[in-house]
Design an enzyme around this catalytic site. Structure first.
Site, PDB file in Angstrom:
ATOM      1  CG  LEU A 168      -1.806  -4.913   1.409  1.00 36.58           C
ATOM      2  CD1 LEU A 168      -0.595  -4.623   0.528  1.00 36.58           C
ATOM      3  CD2 LEU A 168      -1.721  -6.331   1.941  1.00 36.58           C
ATOM      4  N   GLY A 187       0.841  -1.210   0.000  1.00 35.90           N
ATOM      5  CA  GLY A 187       0.000   0.000   0.000  1.00 35.90           C
ATOM      6  C   GLY A 187       0.869   1.250   0.000  1.00 35.90           C
ATOM      7  CG  HIS A 188       3.287   2.238   3.382  1.00 34.82           C
ATOM      8  ND1 HIS A 188       3.244   1.101   4.156  1.00 34.82           N
ATOM      9  CD2 HIS A 188       2.740   3.224   4.142  1.00 34.82           C
ATOM     10  CE1 HIS A 188       2.716   1.382   5.337  1.00 34.82           C
ATOM     11  NE2 HIS A 188       2.391   2.671   5.349  1.00 34.82           N
ATOM     12  N   GLY A 192      -3.453   7.073   1.913  1.00 36.41           N
ATOM     13  CA  GLY A 192      -4.250   5.937   1.447  1.00 36.41           C
ATOM     14  C   GLY A 192      -5.719   6.096   1.812  1.00 36.41           C
TER      15      GLY A 192
END
Ligand code: PAF
Length: 214
Positions: free
Chosen positions: A187, A39-40, A150
């Site tokens: 995630l 995700g990062h 996110g």
């Protein structure tokens, strides 16, 4: 692996970025608490696509943890994080310590009280003031054109957007899609805490969202 500048001091960060800003380069920041996952990496890649200089910040921010939360045990796999940053095309990592971010005598807190009250805020009443305070500090330090967050942390990005609007912060806030495991689990650095049974149970969230969408 190419070498990645990692700075922990504010003066170093500012002098590196001032140079690039002065030459007209577009700066993007991805604020993180480390323990990076795909995700990062997707946020760093989004920054890489639209910015000339990509900065990742890695700071486990104590003020967003309440007593009894997982601050001490929060995962800190720093070398692995740096490898992921390199792989995603990051140009610079800012990894300050707590005394740099909160020198003795710091007392100012930034809060967005109404948006911080419901949902996650109802369970974690001090959490979001810690988040908005540290994010504003990071935006002031990096002075990016764009900051990437996110959508998984939906309430967080709402608060950050509102804070930037209310306080006339020039940085554009970009919200990127949640990255999920193939079975739907979003995630999260904290997924490592889940037992097999909790992990199975957690799938109810993505299933419910999918059902609601349908
Ligand atoms: O989403 C996070 O990892 C954190 O809340 C943030 C935005 C980096 C602030 O510490």
């Amino acid at each position: 692996m190419p070498s990645l500048p990692v700075v922990s001091r504010i003066d170093e960060l500012r002098s590196l970025l001032d140079e690039r800003r002065a030459s007209g380069r577009r700066i993007g920041v991805v604020p993180t608490m480390g323990a990076l996952h795909a995700g990062h990496v997707s946020l760093l890649r989004a920054a890489r696509e639209s910015c000339d200089v990509v900065v990742a910040t890695i700071f486990v921010n104590p003020t967003q943890f309440a007593p009894g939360d997982d601050f001490e045990k929060y995962p800190r796999p720093f070398e692995r994080d740096l490898d992921l940053c390199v792989g995603a095309g990051t140009d610079l990592v800012f990894a300050p310590d707590a005394a740099t971010m909160y020198p003795p005598g710091s007392q100012t807190v930034v809060s967005v009280p109404e948006l911080a009250r419901p949902w996650e805020g109802a369970r974690r009443p001090t959490h979001f003031a810690g988040v908005t305070t540290v994010v504003l500090k990071l935006l002031n330090l990096v002075q990016p054109h764009v900051a990437f967050f996110g959508q998984k942390d939906y309430q967080q990005q709402l608060l950050i957007r509102r804070m930037c609007r209310d306080l006339d912060v020039r940085t554009r806030i970009e919200t990127c899609a949640t990255v999920r495991e193939p079975d739907g689990l979003a995630l999260s650095s904290r997924n490592v805490y889940l037992s097999a049974e909790e992990r199975r149970a957690a799938l109810v969230l993505s299933r419910a969202l999918r059902t609601a969408t349908e």
